[in-house]
Design an enzyme around this catalytic site. Structure first.
Site: not given
Length: 412
Positions: A382, A386
């Site tokens: 992350h 995304d």
């Protein structure tokens, strides 16, 4: 004269190796490039070649000992003269004169491996104040890691005293072992796998997403040609290369996913090199198909078959284990229908292809039909990716798989 043989770098980003077996003993005569030791790293099993021709004088590193890249593992007596050695740009590795021993020990103590230097710089440790536990007082990685752990514990105690919550790691729980239980010692490969997985989970903020795709067209086509393909090509055509082809084509459209973490930057890799997870007994290997986007479905299938066979025979080379930019995990081969794979550090993502299952599905005009469905499970870093980009990435793979057309999507 005596020369040093040091632990070579056996792979990209490899910083240490464990000597699993010496292939020579003191007094053995070896030629340059002859294998002298079996070594296991976190990426590959390999043989260490001799850098010189001569007679093995002393084995410094022990079997099952982990040695940093560039550290001494043994001495070899060669026929070269000191003048010849200096001409090649090297100096005699060890003097036999007693008066020179203290100087040599001092030099060893102040010679730091790259990993020791890096850890010291990252944690503001003054190496001149550290007492080393290695040969001749040399500072080892374990010495620095111990100092880091002690410093972290002191900081946590201070924060707790100041009213902040403590986040100390709990010591491993002691497990009761009954008389009928069987204890299995960890192999060096299993230790390496465990270390890599812990590093990935501790450093990477994982996120996970999944789509379901209708691959009925691929199943029908593959079932129709598989016997003829095996007769012509000499190996079986599995579903995996069909998925790989769709994935590598999509990676070209989404270069963000074909990335690696660079510490203070994200690096979009130009080449698409696919790491594939291959299980062999109690070990897991991740060999790499280089430039996978340039290969056909048949070519990808042939590469997978070759690398899997080498992995099971322990014949993978260093070159075949490095350079991966994205990992594919074929968990469907053993019946899995959903999984949450761990990202292969420092890559941005890993995709698990699950089992193809026939199930009733609502199709056009609200009709119900039996279709061949598969789950595609993506784990991502992350810090790099995304949900938006990964959702689009998976949707495009789904579109390619569901739109497979035997007339235009050739396997050759």
């Amino acid at each position: 004269m005596s020369e040093q043989i040091k632990m070579p770098q056996l792979g990209e980003s490899v910083t240490e190796g464990t000597i699993t077996k010496w292939l020579v003993e003191p007094g053995d005569k070896v030629n340059k490039y002859d294998p002298i030791a079996d070594v296991t790293t976190d990426k590959v099993n390999a043989e260490v070649p001799s850098a010189f021709s001569g007679i093995i004088k002393e084995l410094v590193a022990q079997e099952d000992e982990t040695v940093q890249v560039g550290e001494l593992i043994c001495y070899i007596e060669t026929n070269e003269t000191p003048a010849a050695s200096r001409q090649r740009g090297t100096e005699p590795a060890k003097s036999t004169a007693p008066s020179e021993e203290p100087a040599q020990e001092g030099a060893m103590k102040n010679r730091y491996s790259p990993v020791v230097m890096r850890l010291a710089q990252e944690n503001n440790i003054d190496l001149s104040t550290v007492e080393g536990s290695g040969r001749s007082g040399r500072i080892t990685r374990k010495d620095i890691e111990l100092i880091i752990q002690e410093g972290t514990a002191e900081q946590q105690e201070e924060e707790q005293a100041a009213g902040y919550p403590a986040y100390k790691k709990k010591p491993p729980e002691k497990i009761e072992v009954l008389s009928e239980d069987k204890e299995i010692p960890l192999s060096q490969m299993r230790k390496a796998i465990a270390g890599n997985m812990v590093k990935s989970k501790e450093e990477i903020p994982h996120a996970w997403t999944m789509v379901e795709a209708d691959v009925s067209n691929i199943v029908t086509y593959r079932d129709r040609i598989k016997e003829q393909f095996k007769e012509n090509e000499g190996f079986s055509l599995t579903f995996l290369p069909f998925f790989m082809k769709a994935i590598v084509e999509t990676l070209k459209e989404f270069p963000e996913v074909n990335s690696v973490w660079g510490g203070d930057k994200i690096i979009h890799k130009k080449d698409i090199n696919i790491s594939i997870a291959v299980a062999a007994e109690d070990s897991l290997y991740v060999p790499v198909i280089k430039n996978a986007d340039e290969k056909s479905i048949k070519g990808l299938g042939k590469e997978v078959r070759s690398l899997a066979k080498k992995a099971r025979l322990g014949q993978l080379s260093e070159e075949e284990m490095k350079g991966g930019t994205f990992t594919i995990n074929n968990t469907g081969s053993f019946g899995s229908v959903q999984s949450m794979p761990i990202v292969n550090h420092p890559q941005a993502a890993i995709l698990s292809i699950e089992s193809i299952i026939k199930k009733p599905v609502v199709v056009q005009d609200d009709m119900v039909a039996i279709r061949s469905m598969v789950n595609l499970c993506l784990s991502l870093d992350h810090r790099i990716l995304d949900g938006l980009i990964c959702g689009r990435f998976l949707a495009r793979i789904k579109e390619k798989l569901e739109g497979f057309n035997a007339e235009k999507d050739h396997i050759y």
